[in-house]
Design a protein around this motif. Structure first.
Motif, PDB file in Angstrom:
ATOM      1  N   TYR A 186      -2.908   4.953   8.301  1.00 28.17           N
ATOM      2  CA  TYR A 186      -2.823   4.104   7.108  1.00 28.17           C
ATOM      3  C   TYR A 186      -1.379   3.965   6.621  1.00 28.17           C
ATOM      4  O   TYR A 186      -0.944   2.876   6.230  1.00 28.17           O
ATOM      5  CB  TYR A 186      -3.689   4.679   5.989  1.00 28.17           C
ATOM      6  N   LYS A 187      -0.631   5.068   6.643  1.00 24.09           N
ATOM      7  CA  LYS A 187       0.762   5.022   6.179  1.00 24.09           C
ATOM      8  C   LYS A 187       1.601   4.109   7.061  1.00 24.09           C
ATOM      9  O   LYS A 187       2.470   3.373   6.565  1.00 24.09           O
ATOM     10  CB  LYS A 187       1.343   6.437   6.165  1.00 24.09           C
ATOM     11  N   GLU A 188       1.346   4.125   8.367  1.00 30.58           N
ATOM     12  CA  GLU A 188       2.092   3.269   9.290  1.00 30.58           C
ATOM     13  C   GLU A 188       1.737   1.807   9.084  1.00 30.58           C
ATOM     14  O   GLU A 188       2.608   0.925   9.161  1.00 30.58           O
ATOM     15  CB  GLU A 188       1.790   3.683  10.733  1.00 30.58           C
ATOM     16  N   ILE A 189       0.467   1.534   8.818  1.00 38.05           N
ATOM     17  CA  ILE A 189       0.046   0.157   8.539  1.00 38.05           C
ATOM     18  C   ILE A 189       0.726  -0.343   7.270  1.00 38.05           C
ATOM     19  O   ILE A 189       1.226  -1.473   7.215  1.00 38.05           O
ATOM     20  CB  ILE A 189      -1.483   0.078   8.395  1.00 38.05           C
ATOM     21  N   ALA A 190       0.740   0.503   6.254  1.00 37.05           N
ATOM     22  CA  ALA A 190       1.378   0.123   4.986  1.00 37.05           C
ATOM     23  C   ALA A 190       2.844  -0.216   5.200  1.00 37.05           C
ATOM     24  O   ALA A 190       3.357  -1.211   4.666  1.00 37.05           O
ATOM     25  CB  ALA A 190       1.229   1.266   3.977  1.00 37.05           C
ATOM     26  N   SER A 191       3.542   0.590   5.985  1.00 43.05           N
ATOM     27  CA  SER A 191       4.956   0.345   6.256  1.00 43.05           C
ATOM     28  C   SER A 191       5.157  -0.938   7.046  1.00 43.05           C
ATOM     29  O   SER A 191       6.065  -1.732   6.750  1.00 43.05           O
ATOM     30  CB  SER A 191       5.542   1.530   7.028  1.00 43.05           C
ATOM     31  N   GLU A 192       4.307  -1.169   8.035  1.00 46.78           N
ATOM     32  CA  GLU A 192       4.430  -2.353   8.889  1.00 46.78           C
ATOM     33  C   GLU A 192       4.206  -3.648   8.119  1.00 46.78           C
ATOM     34  O   GLU A 192       4.872  -4.650   8.346  1.00 46.78           O
ATOM     35  CB  GLU A 192       3.421  -2.262  10.037  1.00 46.78           C
ATOM     36  N   LEU A 193       3.264  -3.611   7.180  1.00 48.50           N
ATOM     37  CA  LEU A 193       2.874  -4.822   6.456  1.00 48.50           C
ATOM     38  C   LEU A 193       3.501  -4.921   5.061  1.00 48.50           C
ATOM     39  O   LEU A 193       3.208  -5.870   4.326  1.00 48.50           O
ATOM     40  CB  LEU A 193       1.353  -4.893   6.335  1.00 48.50           C
ATOM     41  N   PHE A 194       4.344  -3.942   4.698  1.00 49.66           N
ATOM     42  CA  PHE A 194       5.014  -3.949   3.399  1.00 49.66           C
ATOM     43  C   PHE A 194       4.017  -3.940   2.242  1.00 49.66           C
ATOM     44  O   PHE A 194       4.159  -4.667   1.255  1.00 49.66           O
ATOM     45  CB  PHE A 194       5.948  -5.161   3.268  1.00 49.66           C
ATOM     46  N   ILE A 195       2.968  -3.114   2.383  1.00 53.87           N
ATOM     47  CA  ILE A 195       1.983  -2.962   1.326  1.00 53.87           C
ATOM     48  C   ILE A 195       1.778  -1.468   1.083  1.00 53.87           C
ATOM     49  O   ILE A 195       2.303  -0.640   1.831  1.00 53.87           O
ATOM     50  CB  ILE A 195       0.638  -3.635   1.674  1.00 53.87           C
ATOM     51  N   SER A 196       1.035  -1.116   0.038  1.00 47.73           N
ATOM     52  CA  SER A 196       0.811   0.291  -0.274  1.00 47.73           C
ATOM     53  C   SER A 196      -0.337   0.856   0.560  1.00 47.73           C
ATOM     54  O   SER A 196      -1.181   0.112   1.073  1.00 47.73           O
ATOM     55  CB  SER A 196       0.479   0.457  -1.760  1.00 47.73           C
ATOM     56  N   VAL A 197      -0.365   2.182   0.669  1.00 49.60           N
ATOM     57  CA  VAL A 197      -1.462   2.840   1.379  1.00 49.60           C
ATOM     58  C   VAL A 197      -2.785   2.534   0.676  1.00 49.60           C
ATOM     59  O   VAL A 197      -3.811   2.328   1.339  1.00 49.60           O
ATOM     60  CB  VAL A 197      -1.225   4.361   1.447  1.00 49.60           C
ATOM     61  N   LYS A 198      -2.774   2.497  -0.644  1.00 50.06           N
ATOM     62  CA  LYS A 198      -3.986   2.184  -1.400  1.00 50.06           C
ATOM     63  C   LYS A 198      -4.507   0.793  -1.053  1.00 50.06           C
ATOM     64  O   LYS A 198      -5.717   0.586  -0.912  1.00 50.06           O
ATOM     65  CB  LYS A 198      -3.693   2.273  -2.902  1.00 50.06           C
ATOM     66  N   THR A 199      -3.590  -0.149  -0.883  1.00 51.97           N
ATOM     67  CA  THR A 199      -3.997  -1.501  -0.514  1.00 51.97           C
ATOM     68  C   THR A 199      -4.587  -1.522   0.894  1.00 51.97           C
ATOM     69  O   THR A 199      -5.560  -2.227   1.162  1.00 51.97           O
ATOM     70  CB  THR A 199      -2.795  -2.461  -0.601  1.00 51.97           C
ATOM     71  N   VAL A 200      -4.012  -0.735   1.791  1.00 54.76           N
ATOM     72  CA  VAL A 200      -4.578  -0.625   3.143  1.00 54.76           C
ATOM     73  C   VAL A 200      -6.007  -0.113   3.068  1.00 54.76           C
ATOM     74  O   VAL A 200      -6.919  -0.656   3.716  1.00 54.76           O
ATOM     75  CB  VAL A 200      -3.721   0.313   4.024  1.00 54.76           C
ATOM     76  N   GLU A 201      -6.229   0.935   2.284  1.00 59.65           N
ATOM     77  CA  GLU A 201      -7.569   1.502   2.143  1.00 59.65           C
ATOM     78  C   GLU A 201      -8.548   0.462   1.597  1.00 59.65           C
ATOM     79  O   GLU A 201      -9.699   0.372   2.042  1.00 59.65           O
ATOM     80  CB  GLU A 201      -7.520   2.715   1.215  1.00 59.65           C
ATOM     81  N   THR A 202      -8.085  -0.343   0.650  1.00 58.65           N
ATOM     82  CA  THR A 202      -8.942  -1.387   0.072  1.00 58.65           C
ATOM     83  C   THR A 202      -9.323  -2.419   1.123  1.00 58.65           C
ATOM     84  O   THR A 202     -10.485  -2.842   1.216  1.00 58.65           O
ATOM     85  CB  THR A 202      -8.218  -2.079  -1.103  1.00 58.65           C
ATOM     86  N   HIS A 203      -8.339  -2.823   1.938  1.00 57.80           N
ATOM     87  CA  HIS A 203      -8.619  -3.810   2.986  1.00 57.80           C
ATOM     88  C   HIS A 203      -9.585  -3.243   4.025  1.00 57.80           C
ATOM     89  O   HIS A 203     -10.492  -3.949   4.485  1.00 57.80           O
ATOM     90  CB  HIS A 203      -7.323  -4.240   3.659  1.00 57.80           C
TER      91      HIS A 203
END
Length: 229
Positions: A186-203
């Motif tokens: 999740y942290k890597e996705i957040a960094s790649e997409l310039f979004i927060s980890v919380k937003t990744v979890e929501t998606h």
């Protein structure tokens, strides 16, 4: 960059480029790379972070090539193409996106882009791609050309242009799913997409709900079956 007869010709000076991406840091990085690497080949004349800014900026600067992001909050690359191409047919568009999903490639090419490369491209290769599309070539990152060939082919086994289940997901949800299926944390996705980890979890929660799947392993298989990975 065409003659009156429509035949492409090689640029005689630097290719005038306009950057469209909703991430300011990414635009700054691309501009810095292009300006330091190839001042004699490419000149960045402007940039925009939204569809509205892009339409106005392209009209003002009249660039040779637009480097165009596919997903933006207010409509994305296809909307820029729809609004600009009728009034500025000589401007060439090259999609530059984190997404390498078949439906994104097909959609932007159908809208009128001359090529599609992913953001993993090197600076040197990006300069070459800009020069090539300005000369009339079509340019794609490896494996993406196959999506276009399939989409415009009626041969048996061609990739479907749309998928009703996939259409339930938003562009950002597809981006998250694609990276999740590749094994990103999740942290890597957040960094790649310039979004927060919380937003990744929501998606991810939204994708699980829409696909009626229960875990990331099932999501990975689902994504692979639809050629998102």
């Amino acid at each position: 960059m065409t003659t009156d007869s429509g035949a492409a010709q090689a640029p005689t000076g630097p290719v005038r480029v306009f950057l469209v991406d909703d991430h300011g840091l990414f635009r700054a990085g691309v501009r810095a790379e292009l300006e330091s690497l190839a001042q004699d080949q490419v000149q960045v004349v402007g940039e925009a972070g939204s569809v509205g800014e892009a339409v106005a900026g392209i009209g003002h600067h009249q660039p040779d090539v637009v480097l165009l992001d596919v997903h933006m909050p207010d409509g994305g690359g296809a909307e820029v193409l729809r609004r600009v191409r009728p009034t500025h047919p000589s401007v060439v568009f090259l999609a530059l996106s984190v997404s390498d999903a078949a439906e994104d490639v097909i959609a932007v090419i159908r809208a009128g882009a001359r090529g599609y490369v992913t953001k993993t491209i090197s600076s040197q290769e990006l300069v070459k791609a800009v020069r090539r599309v300005s000369e009339g070539d079509a340019v794609f990152s490896p494996r993406l050309a196959g999506f276009v060939l399939d989409a415009f082919s009626d041969r048996p086994g061609a990739a479907p242009i749309s998928d009703p289940e996939l259409d339930l997901l938003t562009p950002r949800e597809r981006d998250v799913l694609r990276l999740l299926a590749r094994g990103y944390a999740y942290k890597e996705i957040a960094s790649e997409l310039f979004i927060s980890v919380k937003t990744v979890e929501t998606h991810v929660s939204s994708v699980l709900r829409k696909t009626q799947l229960s875990n990331r392993y099932e999501l990975s298989r689902w994504a692979t079956d639809r050629r998102l990975v």
